[in-house]
Motif scaffolding. Structure first.
Motif, mmCIF file in Angstrom:
data_model
loop_
_atom_site.group_PDB
_atom_site.id
_atom_site.type_symbol
_atom_site.label_atom_id
_atom_site.label_comp_id
_atom_site.label_asym_id
_atom_site.label_seq_id
_atom_site.Cartn_x
_atom_site.Cartn_y
_atom_site.Cartn_z
ATOM 1 N N ALA A 107 0.848 -1.194 0.000
ATOM 2 C CA ALA A 107 0.000 0.000 0.000
ATOM 3 C C ALA A 107 0.884 1.244 0.000
ATOM 4 O O ALA A 107 2.055 1.193 0.391
ATOM 5 C CB ALA A 107 -0.917 0.018 1.219
ATOM 6 N N ALA A 108 0.311 2.359 -0.454
ATOM 7 C CA ALA A 108 1.054 3.622 -0.494
ATOM 8 C C ALA A 108 0.092 4.794 -0.378
ATOM 9 O O ALA A 108 -1.076 4.691 -0.748
ATOM 10 C CB ALA A 108 1.864 3.732 -1.790
ATOM 11 N N VAL A 109 0.615 5.902 0.120
ATOM 12 C CA VAL A 109 -0.143 7.152 0.174
ATOM 13 C C VAL A 109 0.781 8.260 -0.315
ATOM 14 O O VAL A 109 1.965 8.281 0.025
ATOM 15 C CB VAL A 109 -0.659 7.445 1.602
ATOM 16 C CG1 VAL A 109 0.480 7.504 2.611
ATOM 17 C CG2 VAL A 109 -1.479 8.724 1.644
ATOM 18 N N ALA A 110 0.257 9.169 -1.161
ATOM 19 C CA ALA A 110 1.098 10.176 -1.803
ATOM 20 C C ALA A 110 0.439 11.544 -1.802
ATOM 21 O O ALA A 110 -0.789 11.661 -1.758
ATOM 22 C CB ALA A 110 1.420 9.771 -3.244
ATOM 23 N N ALA A 111 1.271 12.582 -1.870
ATOM 24 C CA ALA A 111 0.806 13.967 -1.927
ATOM 25 C C ALA A 111 1.635 14.734 -2.958
ATOM 26 O O ALA A 111 2.787 14.376 -3.220
ATOM 27 C CB ALA A 111 0.930 14.631 -0.554
ATOM 28 N N PRO A 112 1.056 15.784 -3.563
ATOM 29 C CA PRO A 112 1.738 16.509 -4.642
ATOM 30 C C PRO A 112 2.711 17.580 -4.145
ATOM 31 O O PRO A 112 2.537 18.144 -3.066
ATOM 32 C CB PRO A 112 0.579 17.158 -5.393
ATOM 33 C CG PRO A 112 -0.430 17.436 -4.310
ATOM 34 C CD PRO A 112 -0.327 16.274 -3.355
ATOM 35 N N ILE A 113 3.711 17.836 -4.980
ATOM 36 C CA ILE A 113 4.658 18.938 -4.761
ATOM 37 C C ILE A 113 4.351 20.009 -5.795
ATOM 38 O O ILE A 113 4.223 19.714 -6.983
ATOM 39 C CB ILE A 113 6.112 18.466 -4.932
ATOM 40 C CG1 ILE A 113 6.441 17.358 -3.924
ATOM 41 C CG2 ILE A 113 7.083 19.632 -4.775
ATOM 42 C CD1 ILE A 113 7.777 16.689 -4.196
ATOM 43 N N HIS A 114 4.220 21.257 -5.347
ATOM 44 C CA HIS A 114 3.948 22.374 -6.249
ATOM 45 C C HIS A 114 5.106 23.377 -6.220
ATOM 46 O O HIS A 114 5.790 23.511 -5.204
ATOM 47 C CB HIS A 114 2.661 23.097 -5.840
ATOM 48 C CG HIS A 114 1.431 22.255 -5.994
ATOM 49 N ND1 HIS A 114 0.953 21.438 -4.999
ATOM 50 C CD2 HIS A 114 0.575 22.106 -7.047
ATOM 51 C CE1 HIS A 114 -0.141 20.823 -5.413
ATOM 52 N NE2 HIS A 114 -0.383 21.205 -6.645
ATOM 53 N N ASP A 115 5.292 24.075 -7.337
ATOM 54 C CA ASP A 115 6.333 25.101 -7.376
ATOM 55 C C ASP A 115 5.731 26.471 -7.082
ATOM 56 O O ASP A 115 4.570 26.577 -6.668
ATOM 57 C CB ASP A 115 7.060 25.087 -8.725
ATOM 58 C CG ASP A 115 6.177 25.486 -9.903
ATOM 59 O OD1 ASP A 115 5.019 25.910 -9.666
ATOM 60 O OD2 ASP A 115 6.629 25.382 -11.054
ATOM 61 N N ARG A 116 6.501 27.521 -7.295
ATOM 62 C CA ARG A 116 6.072 28.873 -6.938
ATOM 63 C C ARG A 116 4.883 29.357 -7.764
ATOM 64 O O ARG A 116 4.184 30.286 -7.376
ATOM 65 C CB ARG A 116 7.230 29.857 -7.103
ATOM 66 C CG ARG A 116 7.725 30.014 -8.524
ATOM 67 C CD ARG A 116 8.913 30.960 -8.598
ATOM 68 N NE ARG A 116 9.371 31.171 -9.960
ATOM 69 C CZ ARG A 116 10.139 30.313 -10.619
ATOM 70 N NH1 ARG A 116 10.529 29.200 -10.040
ATOM 71 N NH2 ARG A 116 10.524 30.565 -11.855
ATOM 72 N N ARG A 117 4.651 28.710 -8.920
ATOM 73 C CA ARG A 117 3.500 29.064 -9.755
ATOM 74 C C ARG A 117 2.302 28.155 -9.468
ATOM 75 O O ARG A 117 1.333 28.165 -10.206
ATOM 76 C CB ARG A 117 3.888 28.937 -11.229
ATOM 77 C CG ARG A 117 5.016 29.873 -11.663
ATOM 78 C CD ARG A 117 5.650 29.363 -12.939
ATOM 79 N NE ARG A 117 6.244 28.038 -12.726
ATOM 80 C CZ ARG A 117 6.612 27.221 -13.714
ATOM 81 N NH1 ARG A 117 6.429 27.579 -14.966
ATOM 82 N NH2 ARG A 117 7.158 26.044 -13.450
ATOM 83 N N LYS A 118 2.411 27.359 -8.405
ATOM 84 C CA LYS A 118 1.375 26.399 -8.004
ATOM 85 C C LYS A 118 1.205 25.289 -9.031
ATOM 86 O O LYS A 118 0.155 24.663 -9.096
ATOM 87 C CB LYS A 118 0.045 27.109 -7.739
ATOM 88 C CG LYS A 118 0.104 28.128 -6.611
ATOM 89 C CD LYS A 118 -1.253 28.747 -6.345
ATOM 90 C CE LYS A 118 -1.164 29.749 -5.202
ATOM 91 N NZ LYS A 118 -2.475 30.380 -4.910
ATOM 92 N N MET A 119 2.250 25.056 -9.812
ATOM 93 C CA MET A 119 2.232 23.981 -10.792
ATOM 94 C C MET A 119 2.746 22.689 -10.149
ATOM 95 O O MET A 119 3.700 22.714 -9.375
ATOM 96 C CB MET A 119 3.112 24.327 -11.994
ATOM 97 C CG MET A 119 2.613 25.501 -12.797
ATOM 98 S SD MET A 119 1.038 25.121 -13.596
ATOM 99 C CE MET A 119 0.846 26.590 -14.613
ATOM 100 N N PRO A 120 2.156 21.528 -10.465
ATOM 101 C CA PRO A 120 2.637 20.258 -9.921
ATOM 102 C C PRO A 120 3.950 19.852 -10.578
ATOM 103 O O PRO A 120 4.037 19.787 -11.803
ATOM 104 C CB PRO A 120 1.518 19.282 -10.273
ATOM 105 C CG PRO A 120 0.907 19.864 -11.513
ATOM 106 C CD PRO A 120 0.994 21.357 -11.357
ATOM 107 N N VAL A 121 4.979 19.596 -9.793
ATOM 108 C CA VAL A 121 6.281 19.232 -10.351
ATOM 109 C C VAL A 121 6.732 17.849 -9.902
ATOM 110 O O VAL A 121 7.784 17.369 -10.324
ATOM 111 C CB VAL A 121 7.358 20.273 -9.967
ATOM 112 C CG1 VAL A 121 7.061 21.608 -10.633
ATOM 113 C CG2 VAL A 121 7.449 20.444 -8.458
ATOM 114 N N GLY A 122 5.967 17.206 -9.055
ATOM 115 C CA GLY A 122 6.328 15.881 -8.580
ATOM 116 C C GLY A 122 5.397 15.457 -7.462
ATOM 117 O O GLY A 122 4.422 16.151 -7.143
#
Length: 254
Positions: A198-213
Motif C-alpha cells: 500500500a502507499a499514500v502520496a501527496a503533490p509537490i507544487h512550485d512557486r506558480r502552483k504547478m505540480p512538479v512531482g
C-alpha cells in the motif's frame, strides 16, 4: 541586425493573450485583439493546437492554453534540483514513518522514481531510482494525474491494465478517484499495483502552483493501513513533507 520572425511574434502574442483575461477566447476575439485577419489567426491557432500549446473546446469552439505548455514550464525546474531540495525532508519522513519513501515525476506516460529512501529497519531492499510506475494505479500516479493535465491525459488515453484484482481500469471510475484526490489533497494505492503493498502520496507544487512531482510512503498493507483505511498519521506526514518541499522550491504557504 536580424529581423524578428513575424509569425513567431504573433504566436507568442496569442499565447500571452490566452494566458490572461478570460483564458478562453473565440477566434473572432483573438483576431480582433491582435489586429489579425481571421484566416491568419486561425492558421496560427491550428499550428499551436497541433503542437499541444493550445486546445479548443469542442462545445463552444473557444481556445485555451494547452497542456504541453505545462510540460515545458515544469522542465524549468530541473529534476535534480527537485531531488536535492527533497533530500532532507524525505529522509525525515522515512525515519518518522518507518517506511520507504519515493519521489516521483511524470515521464513518458508513467511515473519516474527519482529518489528512494529505504525503510529504516536494516531489511534487505532494492533501490528503485530510475524505475517506472504506472499512472493509473499507484498513489504517485494518481496524485500526478489529478493535478497535472499532461499526466491526466496520458492516464486516460493510455492502457489501464489490471495489475491486481483491485486495480481500477474504467475511465469513469478513474475520474472519480482523481476528483476525490483533488478534494482531499492526497491519493492512496491499496494493493492496486502490487498485492500486499500500500502507499499514500501527496503533490509537490512550485512557486506558480504547478505540480512538479509527488512524494509517497510505501510499505506492507498491514503497516500502512488500519481497519481497512490508511493510517491518518501517515497521510498527515506525507502531506506535510510535500508541503515542506513545495515551500523549499518557492511555493507559498498552503
Amino acid at each position: 541586425m536580424a529581423k524578428n520572425i513575424q509569425s513567431l511574434e504573433r504566436a507568442a502574442a496569442m499565447l500571452r493573450l490566452l494566458a490572461g483575461g478570460e483564458r478562453r477566447l473565440g477566434l473572432s476575439d483573438i483576431a480582433a485583439s491582435l489586429g489579425l485577419a481571421k484566416g491568419t489567426a486561425h492558421g496560427i491557432l491550428r499550428t499551436l493546437q497541433a503542437e499541444g500549446f493550445v486546445e479548443q473546446e469542442p462545445a463552444s469552439g473557444r481556445y485555451q492554453l494547452g497542456a504541453e505548455l505545462l510540460r515545458l514550464g515544469n522542465s524549468y525546474l530541473d529534476v535534480h534540483e527537485l531531488r536535492s531540495r527533497a533530500l532532507v525532508w524525505t529522509d525525515d519522513l522515512a525515519r518518522s514513518s518507518g517506511e520507504s519513501v519515493h519521489l516521483g515525476v511524470v515521464h513518458q506516460q508513467g511515473v519516474l522514481i527519482v529518489h528512494h529512501v529505504f525503510r529504516p529497519d536494516d531489511s534487505r531492499q532494492v533501490l528503485e531510482v530510475g524505475a517506472m510506475q504506472p499512472l493509473h494505479s499507484t498513489a504517485l500516479g494518481k496524485v500526478l494525474s489529478a493535478y497535472d493535465p499532461v499526466a491526466h491525459s496520458e492516464a486516460l488515453e493510455g492502457e489501464r491494465t489490471a495489475l491486481t484484482p483491485r486495480t481500477v481500469t474504467g475511465a469513469a471510475e478513474f475520474e472519480e478517484i482523481l476528483d476525490l484526490t483533488r478534494a482531499r489533497g492526497w491519493a492512496v494505492d491499496v494493493e492496486e499495483t502490487w498485492e500486499g503493498v500500500a502507499a499514500v502520496a501527496a503533490p509537490i507544487h512550485d512557486r506558480r502552483k504547478m505540480p512538479v512531482g509527488a512524494i509517497a510512503i510505501t510499505g506492507a498493507v498491514e503497516r500502512i493501513c488500519k481497519d481497512g483505511e490508511v493510517r491518518p498519521e501517515l497521510v498527515a506526514a506525507v502531506r506535510e513533507c510535500a508541503r515542506s518541499v513545495s515551500r523549499d522550491i518557492g511555493a507559498g504557504r498552503f
